[in-house]
Design a protein around this motif. Sequence first.
Motif, PDB file in Angstrom:
ATOM      1  N   UNK A 162     -15.859   9.219   3.858  1.00  0.00           N
ATOM      2  CA  UNK A 162     -14.411   9.996   3.389  1.00  0.00           C
ATOM      3  C   UNK A 162     -13.373   9.069   3.797  1.00  0.00           C
ATOM      4  N   UNK A 163     -13.615   8.265   4.855  1.00  0.00           N
ATOM      5  CA  UNK A 163     -12.394   7.282   5.320  1.00  0.00           C
ATOM      6  C   UNK A 163     -12.482   6.084   4.596  1.00  0.00           C
ATOM      7  N   UNK A 164     -13.578   5.702   3.854  1.00  0.00           N
ATOM      8  CA  UNK A 164     -13.607   4.582   2.759  1.00  0.00           C
ATOM      9  C   UNK A 164     -13.138   5.186   1.576  1.00  0.00           C
ATOM     10  N   UNK A 165     -13.190   6.180   1.205  1.00  0.00           N
ATOM     11  CA  UNK A 165     -12.599   7.009  -0.112  1.00  0.00           C
ATOM     12  C   UNK A 165     -11.120   7.149   0.043  1.00  0.00           C
ATOM     13  N   UNK A 166     -10.634   7.347   1.370  1.00  0.00           N
ATOM     14  CA  UNK A 166      -9.004   7.363   1.556  1.00  0.00           C
ATOM     15  C   UNK A 166      -8.688   5.959   1.465  1.00  0.00           C
ATOM     16  N   UNK A 167      -9.172   5.175   1.618  1.00  0.00           N
ATOM     17  CA  UNK A 167      -8.883   3.492   1.575  1.00  0.00           C
ATOM     18  C   UNK A 167      -8.486   3.358   0.194  1.00  0.00           C
ATOM     19  N   UNK A 168      -9.147   3.894  -0.889  1.00  0.00           N
ATOM     20  CA  UNK A 168      -8.995   3.656  -2.224  1.00  0.00           C
ATOM     21  C   UNK A 168      -7.755   4.327  -2.768  1.00  0.00           C
ATOM     22  N   UNK A 169      -7.292   5.341  -2.099  1.00  0.00           N
ATOM     23  CA  UNK A 169      -6.243   6.115  -2.722  1.00  0.00           C
ATOM     24  C   UNK A 169      -4.778   5.448  -2.560  1.00  0.00           C
ATOM     25  N   UNK A 170      -3.988   5.738  -3.519  1.00  0.00           N
ATOM     26  CA  UNK A 170      -2.609   5.132  -3.474  1.00  0.00           C
ATOM     27  C   UNK A 170      -1.809   5.860  -2.188  1.00  0.00           C
ATOM     28  N   UNK A 171      -0.934   5.105  -1.676  1.00  0.00           N
ATOM     29  CA  UNK A 171       0.047   5.572  -0.728  1.00  0.00           C
ATOM     30  C   UNK A 171       0.351   4.478   0.224  1.00  0.00           C
ATOM     31  N   UNK A 172       1.575   4.733   1.078  1.00  0.00           N
ATOM     32  CA  UNK A 172       2.136   3.856   1.758  1.00  0.00           C
ATOM     33  C   UNK A 172       1.296   3.712   3.250  1.00  0.00           C
ATOM     34  N   UNK A 173       0.722   4.877   3.582  1.00  0.00           N
ATOM     35  CA  UNK A 173      -0.195   4.754   4.952  1.00  0.00           C
ATOM     36  C   UNK A 173      -1.103   5.765   4.780  1.00  0.00           C
ATOM     37  N   UNK A 174      -2.074   5.585   5.631  1.00  0.00           N
ATOM     38  CA  UNK A 174      -3.148   6.481   5.762  1.00  0.00           C
ATOM     39  C   UNK A 174      -2.955   7.912   5.440  1.00  0.00           C
ATOM     40  N   UNK A 175      -1.847   8.663   6.221  1.00  0.00           N
ATOM     41  CA  UNK A 175      -1.531   9.936   5.845  1.00  0.00           C
ATOM     42  C   UNK A 175      -1.449  10.331   4.494  1.00  0.00           C
ATOM     43  N   UNK A 176      -0.399   9.520   3.793  1.00  0.00           N
ATOM     44  CA  UNK A 176      -0.214   9.417   2.333  1.00  0.00           C
ATOM     45  C   UNK A 176      -1.308   9.558   1.498  1.00  0.00           C
ATOM     46  N   UNK A 177      -2.281   8.483   1.924  1.00  0.00           N
ATOM     47  CA  UNK A 177      -3.624   8.486   0.991  1.00  0.00           C
ATOM     48  C   UNK A 177      -4.191   9.672   1.252  1.00  0.00           C
TER      49      UNK A 177
END
Length: 376
Positions: A162-177
Amino acid sequence: MQVTIPRKEIDELVKNYNCTQEEAAKAYLTAQDRAKEAFTETLAKLLGPTQQTAARDIKCYTPKEIKHHLDKYVVGQEEYKKRICIAASYHFAMIKYLGENPGASAVKRFRKKNTIIAGPSGSGKTYCSEVLGDLLEVPTLIIDATDYTEVGYVGKNSDDMIRELIDLAPGGNREEQAQFIAKYGGIIFIDEIDKKAKDGTLIGHDISREGFQRSVLKLIERKVVPIDNPYSPASQIQEAMERQQGRPAVKKEKLISTENILFILGGSFERTGENLETIVKQRIERKGNVKEDGSIVIRGFDLARKDAEKEKGKFKNYFKEAGADDYIRFGLLPELVGRAPIRTFVNLLSKNDLIRIMTDTEDSILDQYEMEFRLF
């Protein structure tokens, strides 16, 4: 992760506030974190959301539209493409409807169309999912199950997906991703799931196989996962500081639910001994020898007939006949199979299929070679 604190500033805090160096260091780190949060919030108020997280519509297509797109890149595998199109179309349409109509429907949670795919390697299982993710414009993670273990043990665990999938999402920080994934969904393809099938010869709990399946089982259904690794030194230090100050150790925005993530489980289901096709074939043959009244048919020693049947079934794909009981007998957990309601298969590629892959697809290898020559 190492955090560097200027000694001069710590000494000034100790002098000005009459505290210990440990208290000064903790206060310094906490103040920095809060300053960063305030800085980000102020920017958002003045400038609005970042460009990566600006409002966008969830891409929804009918199964027919998705199938038309997949046909441009994936040759053959009609049954597989049809079923994965239905699963993806339903999944993201439900996310969009429930997101745009909160409280309008009695349905708060929907039964996800998670999918199991069986078939030989190199037939397009993972590639089809990649093309699907490109069309839907959602983060798509392809992982190898053999790289992961049960949560709590050394090495990568299922929550890390799940954390690796978050890394692929757009966003300025991990919360936005994480918010992007929670709102628009994502796809995780777990390849080589057959390598995590239970080994019937082992006694006791097998953390590398059965344990991994059980941890994936929770993710597939619904699980709230921390967006930062809770076992990392930085997370543990931060948690201890938050608890000392009476603040919640894990904030709501630091968590993500797997509810809107579509899971696809793939594998060749081959192994020495009893593989999935053998299991299915034996079941079909047993069923064919039993009449409706329960009596057993004894066919005798007709070698010519047996040879003819053997030759006829030489290239038959038994994966399409596989049912839930066959996957369970192979070694997958009944609960895991039950939470993947769509089961499909891929076929071996023929010579004509390989020719069409080189000539008819939009990303044909011949076109790629032509582009390489053009570069020079």
